[in-house]
Design an enzyme around this catalytic site. Structure first.
Site, PDB file in Angstrom:
ATOM      1  N   ASP A 430      11.887   6.660  17.782  1.00 17.26           N
ATOM      2  CA  ASP A 430      10.500   7.053  17.564  1.00 17.26           C
ATOM      3  C   ASP A 430       9.742   5.937  16.835  1.00 17.26           C
ATOM      4  O   ASP A 430      10.253   5.353  15.871  1.00 17.26           O
ATOM      5  CB  ASP A 430      10.480   8.339  16.734  1.00 17.26           C
ATOM      6  CG  ASP A 430       9.091   8.855  16.477  1.00 17.26           C
ATOM      7  OD1 ASP A 430       8.446   9.303  17.444  1.00 17.26           O
ATOM      8  OD2 ASP A 430       8.648   8.822  15.310  1.00 17.26           O
ATOM      9  N   GLU A 467      10.273   3.511  21.570  1.00 17.53           N
ATOM     10  CA  GLU A 467       8.870   3.884  21.719  1.00 17.53           C
ATOM     11  C   GLU A 467       8.092   2.712  21.107  1.00 17.53           C
ATOM     12  O   GLU A 467       7.978   2.612  19.887  1.00 17.53           O
ATOM     13  CB  GLU A 467       8.559   5.181  20.982  1.00 17.53           C
ATOM     14  CG  GLU A 467       7.109   5.616  21.167  1.00 17.53           C
ATOM     15  CD  GLU A 467       6.749   6.849  20.342  1.00 17.53           C
ATOM     16  OE1 GLU A 467       5.920   7.649  20.814  1.00 17.53           O
ATOM     17  OE2 GLU A 467       7.286   7.002  19.226  1.00 17.53           O
TER      18      GLU A 467
END
Length: 608
Positions: A430, A467
């Site tokens: 993330d 990401e």
């Protein structure tokens, strides 16, 4: 043999107070009378020898009756001691491994804190042994090796023990320190976490979280014919899901005890196979506090964090995903059962991991559970030119200091743990651009952590997916440091496909490029088209339903005033903003009307 006169060591919110038969000696700069008043309010006292061997235990109400308070000196009667408290032999212990380990001489505890001046180990034994908390103050001259504090306790139970630490140190805020020894802190290397047992139990919203361990259980049986799926990256079809939300609703047709659990997911494997997916990407399964927003009054205090992007600990599986409120040991076992079953069906397990920030929020409203109180200056990025305020590149109040050597090793050990102990197949990182920032937040071209993950032998078989952006504007789609290994969430694929389908002018060429593998982004060195993870919707931003129903965000129910999520969703309301819903029933983006629980991905435009 006891080497020295007995002492009672009582831990108070302001520091450690040493009490003997004739005086009270505060080790902090508080008034003695305040210390005594706090001492009386505590539930218990511990009797130690000078080398920290526990002798006996007594309760505060029975033990202390103050005789007099003088300006220069406070005198106390010696307390009577109960004979029912267990005694343990304590030794200095080992500095490694960090966390809790079982060694020949007992149970070893080791924790890093470079800037601490005092560390106290807090232990709660199983109630069958003793009901109360034991606190052992570590001697900085004996129980410290370098920056590691350690102690070993002989004959401590091999399971069912809860533990944490009180840590004190410099109170110089402007230097980046946030020590507060009134808080019991979670060991960053704890492999299991005990907290509330039922997910979303608002009657226990203020519960305290402790580390725990299990040296009683036999090794998990993965089976004689067990094997990893080892699916080539080019063939991956990934299904993103939230473990709890996948089966929490009654429409899952599972028994209530299994809904929202690791075991519940197993029951839906036939559904996944029917969909044609061969990998699941699980929204965060590290321990988190789903009721963190309800601990103080705020515009979002009506909400429950169902996603989990608010990590408390990087090693422990989310304990409230165990069936029947089974707790951390059961959660660990059931997680392995889930992985084993998915692998048996030829489905890989990828974890969505959050190493860019933690649950501890910001300096204005901190929720201190671990890293902040252990060594804030090491674990978080701080702006030393601005009163050492926390830097916030993750949008959640703090930024984990990923490329600090100590923090980097913590992250690597965590990843290895999930691969070796739980057999996961990969990780989606993330806001991975945070991993590409130096300790002062400055972007760096060859971040040590990203390189170490790429080169690590244990992680060599894993899919590693970035990401490639963060909330500080570091957008690295097609440019993420990769060592020819890292794949990326291709945000440009998402945007261009949306705009083409919406009918934006001039999008034919971009659409063709994306469908053909995004060569403009990934035809570099040894990168391949499969290093682009292609998607149109995910948990962030609009759901697929929202994408064809709204031109603008309407996430009105979450208390963020429409400030959450991106404003550029490239959506189309097909002529009318949603459908004619009465104002009182306007859907927020965290609700998917008429979608079965099995297929709902709960893709809200907020993390909560």
């Amino acid at each position: 043999m006891i080497r020295g006169p007995p002492q009672i060591v009582q831990k108070c919110p302001t520091g450690i107070v040493t009490v003997n038969r004739t005086n009270i000696v505060p080790r902090t700069h508080r008034h003695a009378l305040q210390e005594l008043q706090q001492l009386r309010r505590r539930d218990s006292f511990r009797l130690f020898s000078s080398d920290h061997r526990i002798l006996k235990f007594c309760t505060s109400e029975e033990a202390f009756q103050p005789r007099l308070v003088a300006a220069a000196k406070l005198q106390e009667e010696a307390p009577p001691m109960l004979d029912t408290f267990p005694s343990f032999e304590v030794s200095l212990g080992l500095a490694h491994p960090l966390g809790v380990s079982e060694i020949e001489s007992g149970i070893n505890f080791a924790i890093f804190s470079q800037h601490a001046s005092a560390v106290t180990l807090c232990i709660i034994l199983p109630k069958s042994v003793h009901d109360g908390m034991i606190e052992l103050a570590l001697d900085p001259q004996k129980n410290r090796t370098g920056d590691i504090w350690h102690i070993c306790i002989k004959e401590l139970p091999q399971g069912g023990v809860l533990y944490g630490y009180r840590i004190d140190g410099p109170r110089n805020w402007h230097e980046g320190h946030r020590f507060d020894d009134s808080i019991i802190l979670i060991d960053p290397y704890a492999k299991l976490i005990e907290g509330r047992r039922a997910f979303g139990d608002e009657s226990n919203k203020m519960c305290r979280f402790f580390g725990t361990y299990d040296f009683n259980s036999l090794p998990f049986d993965w089976g004689e014919n067990y094997k990893l799926p080892n699916i080539p990256e080019k063939d991956l079809v990934i299904y993103e899901m939230n473990v709890r939300a996948f089966t929490a609703d009654e429409t899952s047709s599972l028994d209530q005890d299994q809904r929202g659990s690791y075991l519940g997911l197993i029951e839906k494997i036939p559904h996944l196979l029917e969909l044609g997916v061969n990998a699941v990407e699980l929204l965060p399964v590290f321990e988190f506090d789903e009721l963190e927003l309800q601990r103080r009054p705020n515009p979002r205090d009506h909400m429950i964090n169902t996603w989990g992007y608010s990590t408390i600990n990087f090693f422990a599986p989310m304990s409230r995903y165990a069936s029947c409120g089974g707790g951390p040991v059961r959660a660990s076992w059931e997680f392995k059962e889930m992985v084993k079953a998915l692998h048996g069906a030829g489905i890989e397990v990828i974890l969505d991991v959050v190493y860019n920030h933690t649950n501890e929020a910001d300096d204005e409203n901190p929720y201190t559970t671990s890293f902040r109180g252990i060594d804030n200056k090491v674990y978080y990025m701080v702006d030393l030119n601005n009163n050492a305020q926390l830097l916030n590149f993750a949008g959640c109040g703090n930024t984990f200091n990923c490329n600090h050597p100590t923090v980097m090793e913590l992250i690597l050990e965590s990843l290895r743990h999930w691969v070796t102990e739980y057999h996961v197949d990969g990780f989606r990182f993330d806001l991975a651009s945070v991993l590409c920032r130096g300790t002062d937040g400055t972007p760096i071209n060859a971040p040590p952590l990203v390189k170490a993950i790429s080169k690590d032998s244990v992680l060599s078989r894993c899919k590693i997916i970035a990401e490639p952006w963060d909330c500080g504007g570091l957008y690295l789609v097609g440019k993420f440091p990769n060592w020819d290994r890292w794949a990326e969430w291709n945000g440009k694929y998402r945007d261009d496909i949306r705009r083409f389908i919406k009918g934006d002018a001039g999008m034919k060429g971009n659409f063709a490029t994306r469908i053909a593998g995004s060569a403009d982004l990934y035809r570099v060195n040894k990168r391949k088209p499969y290093h682009s993870v292609n998607f149109v919707i995910a948990h962030d931003g609009f759901t697929l339903y929202d994408l064809v129903s709204y031109n603008n965000k309407h996430n009105d129910a979450n208390g963020e005033g429409g400030n959450d999520g991106c404003n550029d969703n490239f959506s189309w309301n097909c002529g009318i903003e949603a459908y004619a819903i009465p104002e009182s029933k306007t859907f927020s983006n965290n609700f998917l009307p008429r979608i079965g629980a099995e297929d709902a991905k709960f893709a809200m435009s907020s993390r909560y």
